[in-house]
Design an enzyme around this catalytic site. Structure first.
Site, PDB file in Angstrom:
ATOM      1  N   ARG A  53      -3.330   1.491  -0.305  1.00 20.94           N
ATOM      2  CA  ARG A  53      -4.100   0.327   0.008  1.00 20.94           C
ATOM      3  C   ARG A  53      -3.562  -0.749  -1.193  1.00 20.94           C
ATOM      4  NH1 ARG A  53      -7.187  -1.548   3.901  1.00 20.94           N
ATOM      5  NH2 ARG A  53      -8.396   0.375   4.120  1.00 20.94           N
ATOM      6  N   ARG A  76       4.190   3.649   7.220  1.00 18.25           N
ATOM      7  CA  ARG A  76       3.616   3.458   5.893  1.00 18.25           C
ATOM      8  C   ARG A  76       3.177   4.766   5.273  1.00 18.25           C
ATOM      9  NH1 ARG A  76      -2.447   1.086   6.470  1.00 18.25           N
ATOM     10  NH2 ARG A  76      -3.203   2.615   8.305  1.00 18.25           N
ATOM     11  N   HIS A 149       2.819  -6.078   5.397  1.00 16.55           N
ATOM     12  CA  HIS A 149       1.328  -6.448   5.425  1.00 16.55           C
ATOM     13  C   HIS A 149       0.987  -6.656   3.771  1.00 16.55           C
ATOM     14  CE1 HIS A 149      -2.886  -5.651   5.688  1.00 16.55           C
ATOM     15  NE2 HIS A 149      -2.913  -4.765   6.617  1.00 16.55           N
ATOM     16  N   ASP A 197      -9.623 -12.088  10.018  1.00 12.20           N
ATOM     17  CA  ASP A 197      -8.636 -11.211  10.506  1.00 12.20           C
ATOM     18  C   ASP A 197      -7.917 -11.868  11.740  1.00 12.20           C
ATOM     19  OD1 ASP A 197      -6.836  -9.008  10.977  1.00 12.20           O
ATOM     20  OD2 ASP A 197      -8.699  -7.653  11.352  1.00 12.20           O
ATOM     21  N   GLU A 255       0.572 -12.077   5.874  1.00 15.03           N
ATOM     22  CA  GLU A 255       1.685 -11.047   6.514  1.00 15.03           C
ATOM     23  C   GLU A 255       2.785 -11.495   7.636  1.00 15.03           C
ATOM     24  OE1 GLU A 255      -0.420  -7.752   8.144  1.00 15.03           O
ATOM     25  OE2 GLU A 255      -1.927  -8.303   6.986  1.00 15.03           O
TER      26      GLU A 255
END
Length: 280
Positions: A53, A76, A149, A197, A255
């Site tokens: 994270r 990832r 990201h 978002d 991003e």
């Protein structure tokens, strides 16, 4: 911290980054003469097969939950290979590689090679992601969506703005609606406003400038059509086991992404995208 191998890159001027081979994941960026610029959650578990994270996760071959694969794909959480690591006269560069395996082909039946190049120098960080379809001439084309990201560390969200998005259409993943960004994005820190978002379409090579008081970070993209801006806000952050309760107030994700229109590669074809960050 991470139990997987770490790559420490240090440029001659002192600029440095740290990368975990787990996820091909950039964990830290300290420009020359400047403090840490990326947010890394202190609750990240650093366990094999689990996403880290913070920092810069590589989303591939699927962005978010827009498909049948695990959220943000498998790159990832996979173990990458270090191809090279060099210090030049003015910079430091590392190249990492991820190839298809029995595990990836079981959920995504394509032959591919991903290459992640990370270059640091002065106050600039360049992250380049390349994908090649390595299948046979008669294999089916592969399609993917992707993002770098990037979790930018911030001190005071109330003081943050993002310039360069005005006039763009975006998809609001919280409200599940499309809208038009009419002016620069200002973050107020108010509860409810920050559950943010958004996928902005057609950003292409338009630079985005994140300003916090006197600090400015310029995001420049090549090969990426879209951009994502994300902050979970207090309520969603409280539901994330690998984030502290106040973690949302210390970060903003900006991003480089290809989400609206997937990249399609025929056998032998390749794609390259780059995200450059510059601290002014």
């Amino acid at each position: 911290m991470s139990s997987s191998p770490l790559v420490d890159l240090v440029a001659p001027d002192g600029a440095r980054v740290q990368i975990s081979l787990q996820g091909g994941h950039l964990l830290s960026w300290k420009p020359a003469g400047a403090p840490e610029q990326l947010y890394l959650s202190p609750r990240s578990e650093f366990t094999p097969g689990k996403a880290i994270r913070g920092g810069v996760p590589v989303c591939f071959p699927q962005f978010a939950e827009r498909g049948t694969l695990p959220k943000h794909g498998f790159a990832r959480t996979a173990l990458w290979e270090l191809v090279s690591q060099d210090q030049g006269k003015d910079d430091a560069l590392a190249v990492l590689r991820l190839k298809d395996s029995e595990a990836t082909r079981a959920i995504w039946p394509h032959a591919f090679e991903l290459e992640l190049s990370v270059r640091v120098s002065g106050r600039t960080l360049d992250i380049e992601l390349a994908c090649e379809h390595t299948g046979q001439p008669d294999d089916a084309p592969l399609q993917f969506t992707t993002a770098l990201h990037t979790y930018l560390r911030v001190g005071d969200l109330d003081a943050v703005s993002v310039e360069g998005l005005a006039g763009l259409r975006y998809f609001d993943s919280v409200k599940q609606t499309e809208a038009l960004q009419r002016m620069d994005l200002l973050l107020t820190g108010e509860k409810g406003v920050l559950d943010l978002d958004r996928i902005y379409f057609g950003v292409k090579e338009r630079p985005l400038v994140v300003t916090e008081d006197r600090r400015q970070v310029v995001f420049a993209h090549q090969g990426f059509d879209d951009a994502v801006v994300w902050n979970p806000g207090p309520e969603r952050c409280a539901q994330l086991a690998d984030m502290p309760a106040e973690g949302w107030s210390e970060m903003l994700c900006v991003e480089a992404a290809n989400v609206g229109r997937p990249i399609e590669l025929q056998p032998g074809e390749s794609w390259v995208g780059r995200q450059s960050l510059q601290l002014l």
